[in-house]
Design a protein around this motif. Structure first.
Motif, mmCIF file in Angstrom:
data_model
loop_
_atom_site.group_PDB
_atom_site.id
_atom_site.type_symbol
_atom_site.label_atom_id
_atom_site.label_comp_id
_atom_site.label_asym_id
_atom_site.label_seq_id
_atom_site.Cartn_x
_atom_site.Cartn_y
_atom_site.Cartn_z
ATOM 1 N N LYS A 120 25.356 24.895 58.034
ATOM 2 C CA LYS A 120 23.978 25.266 57.681
ATOM 3 C C LYS A 120 23.942 26.505 56.805
ATOM 4 C CE LYS A 120 22.127 23.524 62.092
ATOM 5 N NZ LYS A 120 23.425 23.339 62.788
ATOM 6 N N LYS A 121 24.936 27.386 56.957
ATOM 7 C CA LYS A 121 24.952 28.647 56.221
ATOM 8 C C LYS A 121 26.328 28.859 55.585
ATOM 9 C CE LYS A 121 21.613 30.881 59.320
ATOM 10 N NZ LYS A 121 21.358 32.046 60.224
ATOM 11 N N SER A 122 26.336 29.628 54.503
ATOM 12 C CA SER A 122 27.604 29.944 53.843
ATOM 13 C C SER A 122 27.573 31.371 53.325
ATOM 14 C CB SER A 122 27.880 28.973 52.688
ATOM 15 O OG SER A 122 26.892 29.111 51.684
ATOM 16 N N TYR A 123 28.775 31.909 53.126
ATOM 17 C CA TYR A 123 28.923 33.273 52.624
ATOM 18 C C TYR A 123 30.160 33.319 51.737
ATOM 19 C CZ TYR A 123 30.089 38.277 52.650
ATOM 20 O OH TYR A 123 30.401 39.563 52.284
ATOM 21 N N ILE A 124 29.995 33.872 50.540
ATOM 22 C CA ILE A 124 31.128 34.064 49.622
ATOM 23 C C ILE A 124 31.134 35.511 49.157
ATOM 24 C CG2 ILE A 124 32.172 33.447 47.406
ATOM 25 C CD1 ILE A 124 30.854 30.699 47.658
ATOM 26 N N LYS A 125 32.289 36.133 49.212
ATOM 27 C CA LYS A 125 32.478 37.457 48.635
ATOM 28 C C LYS A 125 33.717 37.408 47.765
ATOM 29 C CE LYS A 125 33.310 42.317 49.844
ATOM 30 N NZ LYS A 125 33.519 43.281 50.965
ATOM 31 N N VAL A 126 33.555 37.839 46.519
ATOM 32 C CA VAL A 126 34.703 37.895 45.615
ATOM 33 C C VAL A 126 34.682 39.230 44.883
ATOM 34 C CG1 VAL A 126 33.418 36.623 43.808
ATOM 35 C CG2 VAL A 126 35.913 36.813 43.686
ATOM 36 N N SER A 127 35.829 39.902 44.882
ATOM 37 C CA SER A 127 35.986 41.180 44.194
ATOM 38 C C SER A 127 37.077 41.033 43.136
ATOM 39 C CB SER A 127 36.374 42.293 45.175
ATOM 40 O OG SER A 127 35.393 42.446 46.187
ATOM 41 N N PHE A 128 36.851 41.658 41.976
ATOM 42 C CA PHE A 128 37.846 41.543 40.915
ATOM 43 C C PHE A 128 37.644 42.649 39.880
ATOM 44 C CE2 PHE A 128 34.216 38.833 40.009
ATOM 45 C CZ PHE A 128 33.880 39.135 38.694
ATOM 46 N N PRO A 129 38.731 43.038 39.196
ATOM 47 C CA PRO A 129 38.591 43.949 38.057
ATOM 48 C C PRO A 129 38.090 43.179 36.842
ATOM 49 C CG PRO A 129 40.895 43.393 38.379
ATOM 50 C CD PRO A 129 40.137 42.731 39.487
ATOM 51 N N TYR A 130 37.122 43.762 36.154
ATOM 52 C CA TYR A 130 36.525 43.125 34.977
ATOM 53 C C TYR A 130 36.819 43.993 33.761
ATOM 54 C CZ TYR A 130 32.979 40.904 31.995
ATOM 55 O OH TYR A 130 32.318 40.243 30.975
ATOM 56 N N PHE A 131 37.419 43.413 32.731
ATOM 57 C CA PHE A 131 37.822 44.161 31.544
ATOM 58 C C PHE A 131 36.913 43.798 30.371
ATOM 59 C CE2 PHE A 131 41.548 43.989 34.231
ATOM 60 C CZ PHE A 131 42.056 45.273 34.135
ATOM 61 N N SER A 132 36.339 44.832 29.754
ATOM 62 C CA SER A 132 35.497 44.612 28.581
ATOM 63 C C SER A 132 36.101 45.318 27.376
ATOM 64 C CB SER A 132 34.073 45.110 28.830
ATOM 65 O OG SER A 132 34.064 46.474 29.186
ATOM 66 N N LEU A 133 35.981 44.684 26.227
ATOM 67 C CA LEU A 133 36.527 45.231 24.989
ATOM 68 C C LEU A 133 35.514 46.206 24.388
ATOM 69 C CD1 LEU A 133 39.114 44.828 23.316
ATOM 70 C CD2 LEU A 133 37.849 43.166 21.933
ATOM 71 N N ARG A 134 35.963 47.442 24.171
ATOM 72 C CA ARG A 134 35.091 48.470 23.615
ATOM 73 C C ARG A 134 35.684 48.998 22.310
ATOM 74 N NH1 ARG A 134 31.284 50.909 26.584
ATOM 75 N NH2 ARG A 134 31.590 52.890 25.483
#
Length: 248
Positions: free
Chosen positions: A86-100
């Motif tokens: 009936k219920k769900s939970y997702i947690k995802v952590s990650f490094p995000y790289f952006s070009l500057r």
């Protein structure tokens, strides 16, 4: 083969969350190749003995190479369907790289911010940690030779009702700070960044208030929490400020 997990349980105890945690998995998020750390849970009826752990990874395998905010919501629905929950939970952590690009030479380099998404059924929360620079307005006002400045960290939690690009939030942060951190700067870039900081002094309180104004106006954001930590260069302490807004 015998399906032990599907056996009936007579203890009458409902479980709010069961599944897998701390699974590191390669992902592509909005074209960004990185590594995600996943926690994936569903609820478990009182009359069922156990969940089927393999199904969590089977669901992840359908989505890991094409993730986005919309896909995470789809993934949450898929979990409930696959696990008959009936219920769900997702947690995802990650490094995000952006070009500057460096401000003058336009040389390109990557900068990192740390990202976490939480999907609680249909509710989405986004957490970002973005490095910035603060230059002390008080130091500038009282000193004859410049002002002290230091790296700082902006931590933001957002309750979203619509997709928001990470780069959009980063732009809000940039406009609310004395300056941003770069991986690659030449002398002419350093001159610009240093002078730009000097022209834009910010206390941690200023960063919180300026950023709040941007987040208050963004209708895709139902609630937010901001923390700013300035790693002081001349004090034996850090400067800290925080604020919650809307329906956090």
């Amino acid at each position: 083969m015998k399906d032990v997990q599907s056996e009936l349980d007579s203890r009458g105890i409902y479980i709010h969350g069961v599944g897998i945690s701390d699974l590191e998995y390669p992902i592509i998020f909005d074209g960004n190749h990185t590594i995600g750390n996943f926690t994936m849970l569903v609820d478990l009826d009182e009359n069922v003995r156990g969940t089927h752990m393999s199904r969590f990874v089977e669901v992840l395998n359908k989505y890991h190479n094409n993730l986005s905010e919309a896909k995470l919501l789809e993934m949450s629905k898929e979990l409930k369907k696959a696990l008959e929950a009936k219920k769900s939970y997702i947690k995802v952590s990650f490094p995000y790289f952006s070009l500057r690009k460096a401000p003058i030479t336009k040389l390109k380099s990557y900068t990192k911010c740390d990202i976490t998404y939480e999907i609680i059924d249909e509710e989405m929360r986004l957490y970002l940690a973005i490095p910035i620079i603060t230059l002390c307005p008080c130091s500038k006002a009282i000193s004859n030779y410049g002002a002290h400045n230091q790296r700082a960290l902006v931590e933001i939690g957002l309750k979203l009702n619509e997709d928001v690009k990470i780069t959009e939030i980063a732009k809000y942060v940039e406009k609310s700070s004395s300056g941003m951190v770069f991986s690659l700067l030449k002398r002419e870039d350093e001159k610009y960044v240093t002078e730009h900081m000097y022209d834009n002094p910010h206390f941690v309180e200023d960063v919180v208030r300026d950023l709040s104004l941007f987040l208050e106006k963004d209708k895709r954001i139902d609630g937010y929490k901001i923390k700013v930590i300035s790693y002081e260069s001349i004090h034996n302490h850090n400067a800290f400020s925080e604020r919650e807004g809307k329906a956090w």
